[in-house]
Design a protein around this motif. Structure first.
Motif, PDB file in Angstrom:
ATOM      1  N   VAL A 134      -1.506  -1.802 -11.090  1.00  0.00           N
ATOM      2  CA  VAL A 134      -1.676  -0.432 -10.631  1.00  0.00           C
ATOM      3  C   VAL A 134      -0.315   0.253 -10.698  1.00  0.00           C
ATOM      4  N   ALA A 135      -0.307   1.448 -11.226  1.00  0.00           N
ATOM      5  CA  ALA A 135       0.933   2.216 -11.322  1.00  0.00           C
ATOM      6  C   ALA A 135       0.803   3.433 -10.404  1.00  0.00           C
TER       7      ALA A 135
ATOM      8  N   CYS B 262       0.848  -1.191   0.000  1.00  0.00           N
ATOM      9  CA  CYS B 262       0.000   0.000   0.000  1.00  0.00           C
ATOM     10  C   CYS B 262       0.885   1.243   0.000  1.00  0.00           C
ATOM     11  N   PRO B 263       0.620   2.207  -0.882  1.00  0.00           N
ATOM     12  CA  PRO B 263       1.425   3.427  -0.909  1.00  0.00           C
ATOM     13  C   PRO B 263       1.239   4.302   0.338  1.00  0.00           C
ATOM     14  N   GLU B 264       0.129   4.148   1.034  1.00  0.00           N
ATOM     15  CA  GLU B 264      -0.151   4.966   2.220  1.00  0.00           C
ATOM     16  C   GLU B 264       0.452   4.373   3.489  1.00  0.00           C
ATOM     17  N   CYS B 265       0.035   3.142   3.821  1.00  0.00           N
ATOM     18  CA  CYS B 265       0.434   2.565   5.108  1.00  0.00           C
ATOM     19  C   CYS B 265       1.568   1.540   4.989  1.00  0.00           C
TER      20      CYS B 265
ATOM     21  N   LYS C 156      -1.605  -5.664   2.152  1.00  0.00           N
ATOM     22  CA  LYS C 156      -3.011  -5.976   1.932  1.00  0.00           C
ATOM     23  C   LYS C 156      -3.634  -5.088   0.869  1.00  0.00           C
ATOM     24  N   PHE C 157      -2.862  -4.741  -0.130  1.00  0.00           N
ATOM     25  CA  PHE C 157      -3.308  -3.876  -1.211  1.00  0.00           C
ATOM     26  C   PHE C 157      -3.673  -4.746  -2.401  1.00  0.00           C
ATOM     27  N   GLY C 158      -4.924  -4.685  -2.852  1.00  0.00           N
ATOM     28  CA  GLY C 158      -5.370  -5.546  -3.944  1.00  0.00           C
ATOM     29  C   GLY C 158      -6.471  -4.905  -4.757  1.00  0.00           C
ATOM     30  N   ARG C 159      -6.882  -5.624  -5.773  1.00  0.00           N
ATOM     31  CA  ARG C 159      -7.899  -5.125  -6.692  1.00  0.00           C
ATOM     32  C   ARG C 159      -9.294  -5.324  -6.117  1.00  0.00           C
ATOM     33  N   ARG C 160     -10.046  -4.262  -6.047  1.00  0.00           N
ATOM     34  CA  ARG C 160     -11.432  -4.304  -5.564  1.00  0.00           C
ATOM     35  C   ARG C 160     -12.379  -4.632  -6.717  1.00  0.00           C
ATOM     36  N   ALA C 161     -12.162  -3.956  -7.855  1.00  0.00           N
ATOM     37  CA  ALA C 161     -12.926  -4.175  -9.080  1.00  0.00           C
ATOM     38  C   ALA C 161     -11.998  -3.800 -10.239  1.00  0.00           C
ATOM     39  N   VAL C 162     -12.490  -3.896 -11.448  1.00  0.00           N
ATOM     40  CA  VAL C 162     -11.657  -3.574 -12.601  1.00  0.00           C
ATOM     41  C   VAL C 162     -11.251  -2.109 -12.528  1.00  0.00           C
ATOM     42  N   GLY C 163      -9.959  -1.859 -12.369  1.00  0.00           N
ATOM     43  CA  GLY C 163      -9.441  -0.498 -12.339  1.00  0.00           C
ATOM     44  C   GLY C 163      -9.475   0.173 -10.980  1.00  0.00           C
ATOM     45  N   ILE C 164     -10.015  -0.484  -9.952  1.00  0.00           N
ATOM     46  CA  ILE C 164     -10.075   0.098  -8.608  1.00  0.00           C
ATOM     47  C   ILE C 164      -9.253  -0.769  -7.666  1.00  0.00           C
TER      48      ILE C 164
ATOM     49  N   GLY D  47      -7.924   1.374   3.980  1.00  0.00           N
ATOM     50  CA  GLY D  47      -9.035   1.847   3.159  1.00  0.00           C
ATOM     51  C   GLY D  47      -8.640   2.787   2.034  1.00  0.00           C
ATOM     52  N   TYR D  48      -7.355   2.945   1.784  1.00  0.00           N
ATOM     53  CA  TYR D  48      -6.863   3.820   0.714  1.00  0.00           C
ATOM     54  C   TYR D  48      -7.268   3.243  -0.640  1.00  0.00           C
ATOM     55  N   LYS D  49      -7.884   4.074  -1.495  1.00  0.00           N
ATOM     56  CA  LYS D  49      -8.319   3.649  -2.822  1.00  0.00           C
ATOM     57  C   LYS D  49      -7.606   4.459  -3.884  1.00  0.00           C
ATOM     58  N   VAL D  50      -7.330   3.807  -4.997  1.00  0.00           N
ATOM     59  CA  VAL D  50      -6.692   4.467  -6.120  1.00  0.00           C
ATOM     60  C   VAL D  50      -7.193   3.806  -7.406  1.00  0.00           C
ATOM     61  N   ALA D  51      -7.263   4.594  -8.474  1.00  0.00           N
ATOM     62  CA  ALA D  51      -7.641   4.064  -9.776  1.00  0.00           C
ATOM     63  C   ALA D  51      -6.388   3.706 -10.550  1.00  0.00           C
TER      64      ALA D  51
END
Length: 70
Positions: A68-69, A36-39, A43-51, A58-62
């Motif tokens: 993910v880049a 995760c770039p924040e914490c 535990k950083f993974g894909r929630r949906a296509v592109g999310i 709880g940090y989200k990125v597109a």
């Protein structure tokens, strides 16, 4: 010949080696462990296509569909 028990279970010879190799490459990229770039947790993974979302903070990125880049 490809190894048994990999991510290609269910893909027979009828799909062709080109498509099976591409699927394997995408699957390995998608399922790789990410920080995760924040914490900084893993535990950083894909929630949906592109999310992409961290399950800890709880940090989200597109990003793109399979990677993910940030």
């Amino acid at each position: 010949m490809l190894k048994k028990g990999g991510s290609l279970i269910g893909f027979g010879a009828k799909y062709g080696i080109k498509h099976r190799k591409k699927f394997t490459q995408v699957h390995v990229t998608l399922k790789a462990k990410r920080k995760c770039p924040e914490c900084g947790s893993l535990k950083f993974g894909r929630r949906a296509v592109g999310i992409w979302e961290c399950k800890k903070c709880g940090y989200k990125v597109a990003g793109t569909a399979f990677d993910v880049a940030v």
